[in-house]
Design an enzyme around this catalytic site. Structure first.
Site, mmCIF file in Angstrom:
data_model
loop_
_atom_site.group_PDB
_atom_site.id
_atom_site.type_symbol
_atom_site.label_atom_id
_atom_site.label_comp_id
_atom_site.label_asym_id
_atom_site.label_seq_id
_atom_site.Cartn_x
_atom_site.Cartn_y
_atom_site.Cartn_z
ATOM 1 N N HIS A 8 7.393 88.652 19.592
ATOM 2 C CA HIS A 8 7.595 87.943 18.328
ATOM 3 C C HIS A 8 6.885 88.706 17.219
ATOM 4 C CE1 HIS A 8 7.782 83.788 16.128
ATOM 5 N NE2 HIS A 8 7.952 84.808 15.293
ATOM 6 N N HIS A 185 13.841 80.908 16.117
ATOM 7 C CA HIS A 185 12.644 80.241 15.619
ATOM 8 C C HIS A 185 12.958 78.740 15.578
ATOM 9 C CE1 HIS A 185 11.348 84.171 14.364
ATOM 10 N NE2 HIS A 185 10.312 83.728 13.663
ATOM 11 N N GLU A 188 8.440 75.460 14.300
ATOM 12 C CA GLU A 188 7.333 75.999 13.489
ATOM 13 C C GLU A 188 7.157 75.032 12.319
ATOM 14 O OE1 GLU A 188 8.213 79.589 11.248
ATOM 15 O OE2 GLU A 188 6.092 80.178 11.117
ATOM 16 N N ASP A 266 3.863 87.902 14.977
ATOM 17 C CA ASP A 266 4.738 87.435 13.893
ATOM 18 C C ASP A 266 4.822 88.462 12.756
ATOM 19 O OD1 ASP A 266 6.571 85.654 12.908
ATOM 20 O OD2 ASP A 266 5.150 84.082 12.391
HETATM 21 N N1 ADE Z 1 10.435 85.707 8.891
HETATM 22 C C1 ADE Z 1 9.346 86.461 9.003
HETATM 23 N N2 ADE Z 1 8.334 85.734 9.507
HETATM 24 C C2 ADE Z 1 8.801 84.495 9.728
HETATM 25 C C3 ADE Z 1 8.251 83.290 10.248
HETATM 26 N N3 ADE Z 1 6.977 83.195 10.641
HETATM 27 N N4 ADE Z 1 9.030 82.197 10.309
HETATM 28 C C4 ADE Z 1 10.301 82.263 9.896
HETATM 29 N N5 ADE Z 1 10.867 83.365 9.412
HETATM 30 C C5 ADE Z 1 10.122 84.477 9.326
HETATM 31 ZN ZN ZN Z 2 8.527 84.764 13.316
#
Ligand code: ADE
Ligand code: ZN
Length: 315
Positions: A8, A185, A188, A266
Site C-alpha cells: 500500500h 481503498h 478509511e 501509503d
Molecule cells: N491517494 C493517495 N493516498 C490516498 C489515501 N490515503 N486515501 C485515498 N486516496 C489516496
Molecule cells: Zn492509500
C-alpha cells in the site's frame, strides 16, 4: 532489516520535497505555496481531502518519462533499504492525464524503473480516482488496455466518502475479465458498509486500510474466516486524523482478532515514514515483540500477488 512486502504505497505519495523542487526546476513548473513546506516543517493535514488537495497540486511537476522513472527509482532504492523485497505500487494515471501527460509517458517511466529494480520485485496497480466517477474509470481502463502487460491489477483511491465502491461494479467486472487483480481503498473515511461493498460488489481480493471494519463484528468474522488481507497504514491514519493518535489505532485489536493485517506506508513523503518507519512506530507504540513483527512481515508476503514460490523465498 526484516524482509517485508509493501502493498500500500502510492508512487505519487513518495514524491519527497527535494525531488519535488528539482523536478519543478527541471520543468519550469511553479509550485503551489504549500508544496515545499515539508522541507522545513512536517506537512500538516486536517483530513483526507486536505492531504489530497496538496498531493494533486504537486503532481504537475511530473511531465516526462524521465520524471516518472526518477520518482519510481528513488522510491525503490528507499524501499530496498527498508527491507522491502516485494512492492505492489499504486499509480493514479487519471491525475497525470488531467495534467496533459500522455499515458505512454507515465507507463514508460514507471515500467522502466520497475524493470531495472534488482533489489525489489515490483508490480504496478492502476488506481481509479473514485471522485471522478464510474464512467471516467471505464474510459481509463479502456485507454490502459494497450499497456495491459505493464500492470498487475486495479485499485480504487482518492476521496472516499460519498463515492461508494458499488459505483464501480462494471469497471471492476471488466478488469476481472481481463485477468487483473482487484483491490480497493475502503474503511478509511467510509464505514464498514464500504468494505462489504468492496468485497461483494467489486470482488476485491484485498482491502486497503479497512480499519473501520472493526466497527462491524460480523464483517470482522468474515475477514478472519476468509483470510482477506487488510493493508493498514498507521502513520497515514494518524496524519489524516482517521485515528486521534497512534495509541488509539486499532492495529493491536485487529491482530487480536486474527485478521490478515500488514503494515504499510501509503504516502510516505507526506506522512513521515516508509515501511520500516511504520514498523518502528507500531513496535514502539504497542511494544510489539519479535514474533509480532515477524507475523506482520509474514502477513505482508501472504497478502501479495506473487507466486507461492517467490513468497516463500522472500520470507
Ligand atoms: N491517494 C493517495 N493516498 C490516498 C489515501 N490515503 N486515501 C485515498 N486516496 C489516496
Ligand atoms: Zn492509500
Amino acid at each position: 532489516m526484516l524482509p517485508k512486502a509493501e502493498l500500500h504505497v502510492h508512487i505519487e505519495g513518495t514524491l519527497e520535497p527535494g525531488l519535488l523542487v528539482r523536478l519543478a526546476a527541471r520543468n519550469g513548473v511553479t509550485l503551489p505555496a504549500a508544496g515545499t513546506r515539508g522541507r522545513t516543517d512536517r506537512y500538516r493535514f486536517t483530513g483526507l481531502q486536505s492531504f489530497l488537495d496538496l498531493y494533486y497540486a504537486n503532481l504537475p511537476v511530473l511531465r516526462t518519462e524521465e520524471d516518472f522513472h526518477d520518482l519510481a527509482r528513488a522510491y525503490l532504492v528507499r524501499a530496498a533499504s527498508a527491507g522491502v523485497r516485494r512492492a505492489e505500487i499504486f499509480f493514479d494515471p487519471q491525475a497525470h492525464l488531467a495534467n496533459g501527460v500522455p499515458l505512454e509517458v507515465v507507463f514508460a517511466g514507471l515500467s522502466a524503473a520497475v524493470e531495472e529494480s534488482a533489489e525489489v520485485s515490483a508490480e504496478l496497480i492502476l488506481c481509479f480516482l473514485r471522485d471522478l466517477g464510474a464512467q471516467a474509470a471505464e474510459e481509463m481502463l479502456r485507454a490502459a488496455m494497450p499497456f495491459r502487460e505493464r500492470f498487475t491489477g486495479v485499485g480504487l483511491d482518492s476521496a472516499e466518502a460519498g463515492f461508494p465502491p458499488s459505483l464501480f461494479r462494471e469497471v471492476f467486472r471488466r478488469a476481472a475479465a481481463e485477468g487483473l487483480h482487484r483491490v480497493a481503498h475502503a474503511g478509511e473515511e467510509g464505514g464498514p458498509d464500504y468494505v462489504w461493498e468492496a468485497l461483494d460488489v467489486l470482488g476485491a481480493e484485498r482491502i486497503d486500510h479497512g480499519i473501520r471494519a472493526m466497527e462491524d463484528p460480523v464483517l470482522v468474522g468474515r475477514l478472519r474466516d476468509e483470510r482477506i488481507p487488510l493493508t493498514v497504514c498507521p502513520l497515514s491514519n494518524v496524519a489524516l486524523n482517521v485515528v486521534p493518535s497512534l495509541a488509539a489505532h486499532p492495529l493491536p485489536a485487529m491482530l487480536e482478532e486474527g485478521l490478515l493485517v500488514s503494515v504499510h506506508s501509503d504516502d510516505p513523503a507526506y506522512f513521515g515514514g516508509y515501511a520500516d518507519d511504520n514498523f518502528a512506530a507500531v513496535q514502539r507504540e504497542f511494544g510489539l515483540d519479535e514474533d509480532a513483527l515477524a507475523l506482520l512481515a509474514r502477513n505482508s508476503f501472504d497478502s501479495c500477488f506473487a507466486s507461492e514460490k517467490d513468497r516463500e523465498r522472500w520470507k
